[in-house]
Scaffold this active site. Sequence first.
Site, PDB file in Angstrom:
ATOM      1  N   TRP A 128       0.836  -1.217   0.000  1.00 12.49           N
ATOM      2  CA  TRP A 128       0.000   0.000   0.000  1.00 12.49           C
ATOM      3  C   TRP A 128       0.867   1.263   0.000  1.00 12.49           C
ATOM      4  O   TRP A 128       0.522   2.272  -0.603  1.00 12.49           O
ATOM      5  CB  TRP A 128      -0.897  -0.002   1.250  1.00 12.49           C
ATOM      6  N   HIS A 129       2.028   1.187   0.674  1.00 15.16           N
ATOM      7  CA  HIS A 129       2.846   2.390   0.807  1.00 15.16           C
ATOM      8  C   HIS A 129       3.547   2.822  -0.479  1.00 15.16           C
ATOM      9  O   HIS A 129       3.994   3.954  -0.573  1.00 15.16           O
ATOM     10  CB  HIS A 129       3.870   2.224   1.930  1.00 15.16           C
ATOM     11  N   GLY A 130       3.675   1.917  -1.419  1.00 18.33           N
ATOM     12  CA  GLY A 130       4.293   2.381  -2.660  1.00 18.33           C
ATOM     13  C   GLY A 130       4.757   1.234  -3.530  1.00 18.33           C
ATOM     14  O   GLY A 130       4.805   0.068  -3.111  1.00 18.33           O
TER      15      GLY A 130
END
Lengths: 522, 497
Positions: B348-350
């Site tokens: 989700w963070h990247g």
Amino acid sequence: MKDLFRNIKTIIFAAILLLPGIIWYGAGFLSPGTIEKWDFDLKENRAMAEMPSSVLEEDYTQKLENYYNDHIPFRSVLISWEHKLTGSSESLYNDHIQGVLSAAIYGKGRDTSMDISALLASEPEAEEAFAEISEEEFIEKNGHRYRENVVKESTCRKEGEARYDCVDCEDSYTEPIPVVPHEKKLSYVQESSYISYGYTEYECDRCGRRFREDFEGKVVDNSFLPETIVGNGVLLGRHDWLFYTGDDSLAYYEGTNILGEEELKEYLVSMQKLQDLCDGRGIRLQFMILPNKEQIYPEYMPSCEIADSYKRIDRLVDYIHENSDMDIIYPMQELKEAELYWQTYYQYDTHWNHAGAFIGVQSLYAALDVETTDLRDVETERAPAGVRELIAMAGLDDAGYEPDDDYIISYKPDVSVMEEEGDMYTTWTYHAVSNSPNKQNFVLLGDSFRCFMTDFLVRDFSDSTIAHRDYADEVSDQIRKADILVIEAVERYDVQIVPAVEKVMEILLKEEETQRSENIAE
Amino acid sequence: MLFSSMLFLWIFLPIVLTGNFLLSKIPFSSQAVRIRYKNIFLLFCSLFFYAWGGIYYLFIMLGVIFVNFIGGIRIHKSGTGRSKKRVLAGTVILNLSVLFFFKYFNMVIAMIETVMALGSRGEQGGFWENFITLQGTGQLGIEKIVLPIGISFFIFQAMSYVIDVYKDTAPVQRNLFDFALYVAFFPQLIAGPIVQYSDIAKQLLERKESASLFEEGQTRFCYGLAKKVLIANTLGGVADQIWALEIGTIGAGIAWLGAVSYSLQIYYDFSGYSDMAIGLGKMLGFRFRENFSYPYISCSIQEFWRRWHISLSSWFKNYIYIPLGGNRKGLHKTCRNIFIVFLLTGIWHGANFTFIFWGLMYAVFLIAERLFLGRMLEKNPVKLLNHIYVLGIVMIGWIIFRSDNILIAGEYIGQLFRAGSGKNSILSYLSMRVLLALLFGILGSGFLQKHTEKLMDRLRSNAVWGCAVWLWQILLLILCIISLAAGTYNPFIYFQF
């Protein structure tokens, strides 16, 4: 009570968000003069963002935001507050905290005195010429008896002239009278410090020339000072000196960008081609590389690791001298020696000041065999420097920095400039005609350092053109007619020499082509 | 538009607050009608806020809003389990496809290109390095897709709505404007907190604004802004300078300074943004849940994740971990579920392997804590060791998170434990501003708050103290404005001439 306090809080919060805009735009509407006072120039040297003209423009919102950021109410006031705040807090840090941290991490630094023997060795000895005064009334020579008649008295600075007339016949001859010794009187003793050499100063009672003797090097702060770069590439030096790190300046200082054999050759080949061309045209070509400020003032630089003390430009100049007859000067020694008398670069700018430029010009004249002048013999007045760009670039508060030195040098006041095109400091090209007795056409192509030399150069040549090298095209006629052509570059722009050389060649060769085609047409 | 910009502070925010205030004063109308007007006004402001970053992105967001709005209604209408599930699956897949396309497409292309290069040239050398650092070859000639700002946040919010409707934990929203406001509400649009629909459904229809709520909001906003502008931006500058160096030669001192600076930057940046969002919400009558609760004072990694980015952890807990069985189906499945949740958290963070590594690292420690480490930590009488353990892991996590690729992260971590100093001096990165930011940053990350809790309780009712705190808050606001205005100072370097 609680509600009242709460309401006051909310009103003040709202006021901080709303009032600046209301006052700004309100005042702008009612009396435009008022906001001009608050909207002072921050010397950003750029055109402020403009309001985008159409919503359909690409990146419209970004442009609009840029416009707003450049026109925030009270922008100048707020920025100057920030600079003041940063300036005072950082000077507190530099004065009281950095030293403690540095001592804790690296141990205590030492103060030592600078070794200046290299500078003193070439310092010309004070002139001790004594005139031999004859006690005899007549001078007997070749059967004549001559009597001395002084045509012009000698001074401490200039030889006089004496005519010897025979008392018996009409025979006569002239001889120079040697300069008289200065009447030195002790005027001042300067202790050596972090920012000044130690010396004893004497002043000649007769001519006012200053002499300094018994030099002692500056006290050098050897404590560890890190390379701190702030704002737009400004390096914080010792004792409030600022340096510029752009264009890879530090590599020149640290000796980490030495040119290889191939690159040196490229310089040589290119410069030699122009030299040959100029030789064919009878143009005296001179190259001039000016030292970066860091090289002249290493004592104010932070603790940098010097990878190689035989640096790029030293090597380049030596290489050119060893492999050709071309003339290239790099007046490092001269500028360092001058330091015993004058500050030569601005404390808060990368450029040399007018004293530095004067010394540079004299080095150039020495190379060109033009008569040189000792700056000590010129009327010079110390004046505060107006150039302080690095403070602004660092985002520091200008008020926190002491005035810096520049000099008003009254060089050859008897020579006057009769015609002028352009401005010495603000236009890319400048041309002047003066009543100097030297009738040679002088052309100098260089960078911003040229501006500081212009006022001296125009007094030594009757026709002088001083231009930025990128604008050589605009002075092509003068280049073709030049008797002396100087290509100047400050050290950090040495790479600009080859393109400048190529540009000049193109200009000179173009003339040849035009002439050839004209001949054919005839 | 950023909260920490002059345009937001001096133009957008005053307009929104004034508009909202005036709408509260419409005469001869009920509270419900005023809220209706206010919602429309706030929606309009929010869409403008988002469109400021690029009008095209606005259409993407509007598309997401529309799909989920319809999805919610369809789920609600399809009574039977099967079709309800189908509609939910369809909506979720659509959401994830959009997220995948904008967020991970570039990464997949780079991976494909690396594999293709291997196939075409038959070269082995550097394959893994290229693969793991995601250096595409550009062979496919596909242009890079620009990530719409905040997409991970608003898609997760939208998904929370359809899932809540599916689970009947929230009522279906039949008003498109209200639903759009829930997704696009500007305070939490760009960087969270990720508001779950069930938390806010009621507030969209009835909320009570008050002077005391506004005051709380303004305090919170000032602190958040100061956290972002004065601490995070300052330390971010240090971290950026250090990460721009050749990592292999920085030496332990600078490596530690970089790691500490970045750890503080990310906390103050993110929690500052959340504080501003919560503060803005309160000023407009909304109450959002807390997103951070001093994570750096945690005694275990499990505690850290209960305190860090709480809205994301709760989202994963409610919509992934618990549906997978949570910790109720035996140790084996619990560990599996933790692994899945933190793999997804990383993703989700990247779009980079660094984020996946970062997520998996936490999965490993959380599983270890569940298996044996947790008990050891709990029984440990010297709690300082727990703090060192947590901060050590978290800091190493942030190094992985910050590095461009996993190889650089490895190199950086190696420097932390290297003997001798590097080429540069640590003093080059320090200044008064940085020292103050470090000092306030470290003290303010929970340690001071934890140890002065009782004192603060006593002082809270003291009027003089209240006044001092308020002055402090105003001073911070003014300092932020000065600092932001100075950020627009951009002198032109003229030395080139």
